[in-house]
Scaffold this active site. Sequence first.
Site, PDB file in Angstrom:
ATOM      1  N   HIS A   5       3.916   0.522   5.426  1.00 44.06           N
ATOM      2  CA  HIS A   5       4.985  -0.131   4.437  1.00 44.06           C
ATOM      3  C   HIS A   5       6.325  -0.679   5.232  1.00 44.06           C
ATOM      4  O   HIS A   5       7.274  -0.397   4.900  1.00 44.06           O
ATOM      5  CB  HIS A   5       5.308   1.267   3.625  1.00 44.06           C
ATOM      6  CG  HIS A   5       5.877   0.698   2.419  1.00 44.06           C
ATOM      7  ND1 HIS A   5       7.020  -0.361   2.104  1.00 44.06           N
ATOM      8  CD2 HIS A   5       5.644   0.941   0.796  1.00 44.06           C
ATOM      9  CE1 HIS A   5       7.077  -0.528   0.792  1.00 44.06           C
ATOM     10  NE2 HIS A   5       6.343   0.237  -0.036  1.00 44.06           N
ATOM     11  N   GLU A  43       1.485  -5.115   2.665  1.00 48.06           N
ATOM     12  CA  GLU A  43       0.776  -3.669   2.738  1.00 48.06           C
ATOM     13  C   GLU A  43      -0.730  -3.946   2.320  1.00 48.06           C
ATOM     14  O   GLU A  43      -1.195  -4.307   1.435  1.00 48.06           O
ATOM     15  CB  GLU A  43       1.223  -2.675   1.639  1.00 48.06           C
ATOM     16  CG  GLU A  43       2.648  -2.260   1.661  1.00 48.06           C
ATOM     17  CD  GLU A  43       3.357  -2.051   0.331  1.00 48.06           C
ATOM     18  OE1 GLU A  43       2.843  -0.898   0.026  1.00 48.06           O
ATOM     19  OE2 GLU A  43       4.204  -2.807  -0.031  1.00 48.06           O
ATOM     20  N   HIS A  62       2.176   5.765  -4.013  1.00 50.89           N
ATOM     21  CA  HIS A  62       2.337   6.208  -2.351  1.00 50.89           C
ATOM     22  C   HIS A  62       2.300   7.792  -1.951  1.00 50.89           C
ATOM     23  O   HIS A  62       2.743   8.189  -1.261  1.00 50.89           O
ATOM     24  CB  HIS A  62       3.552   5.820  -1.900  1.00 50.89           C
ATOM     25  CG  HIS A  62       3.743   3.975  -1.883  1.00 50.89           C
ATOM     26  ND1 HIS A  62       2.585   3.291  -1.970  1.00 50.89           N
ATOM     27  CD2 HIS A  62       4.787   3.471  -1.914  1.00 50.89           C
ATOM     28  CE1 HIS A  62       3.114   1.953  -1.783  1.00 50.89           C
ATOM     29  NE2 HIS A  62       4.460   2.090  -1.971  1.00 50.89           N
TER      30      HIS A  62
END
Length: 374
Positions: free
Chosen positions: A203, A339, A132
């Site tokens: 997210h 996601e 991420h």
Amino acid sequence: MRWTTFALSGTFALACFAQAPVQKGKASVTKKEFGKTTGGEAVQLYTLTNANGMKAEIMTYGGALVVLTAPDRSGKFGDVILGMDDLKGYETPVPYFGALIGRYGNRIGKAQFTLEGKTYHLPANDNGNTLHGGNRGFDKRVWSAKPGPGAELHLTYVSKDGEEGFPGTLTARVVYSLTDKNELKIDYTATTDKPTVVNLTNHTYFNLAGPGEGTILGHEVTINADRFTPVDAGLIPTGELKAVKGTPFDFTKATAIGARIEQNDEQLKLGKGYDHNWVLNKGNGGLTKAAEVHEPKTGRVMEVWTTEPGLQFYTGNFLDGTLKGKGKTFVHRGAFCMETQHYPDSPNKPAFPTTELKPGQTYKTSTVYRFSAR
Ligand code: GLA
């Protein structure tokens, strides 16, 4: 044939909801101060409201969704996402609750990639890999915000050349909008001044029964994908696109999340549950239906539509009951994430759809979360 049935059932659910009497109001955006980060940056909270009274609260820290309401079977709107009570809560930190993720959503293997002959080293923040966007990804940055017409919010973040190891100045723009069809639409664009890689997503942790209302194991999920990307022990794709048929990853027909999650399956063990990327059946490309989730008690339905080729379906396996927010405790598997994205580790997997962005090009993706009830 299977896809036809899938699309029709979505349309049917929507048609049912459209007939419910709704009090029409005016779409609006309001703003309030949400405090200061530990670094001293002011953060604002924007509230988007559509004509039906559906609300999305978005803060400029991480461009994160803080509250999102959706109608239940009786037409009553209620919050459906996990979140904290204040900015401090989000800086704890939390595992990306509601946040925008960049520059690269999901994992990059061995925390490096090579682009045009040059190798770039990134922070190894997840078992030797990059997760991420690194240590301080877009979820931990303050975005600048401007309300748009109706119930729209325009966010911008300019990531400096070399930030978290990624090449090029990346200008990321995200538009959140609530439509009067009870959709939350997220449009992402990005440009760069040097060749780079980019994979933006959101997210949000959903629990359609309400945040903190137990586990999501009873939610029924359909994913429009015949294949998924199996992973190694670090959750990096092996490169194979594996058929879901005959595995616990087959969600081509609506199945409760908990129905097979404890099965003796190597991939489920590696993910500690579902934490994998599904290869979406794309048809003609464009905005296509990726998934549908139904929560039987409240009747809430969430459809996910996207232009992206992949969907990371994560079942809150790392939630362990230590985080509390909105007056509730977030238990193990107390939420799921969907996601929308390019596949994990694409910069190191030439056979996967590319995540490269060059100067002069515009990265452009859209995802819609559409809510109804049945
Ligand atoms: C993503 C990852 C998971 C986990 C969560 C945050 O969904 O795929 O493995 O890291 O974020 O906890």
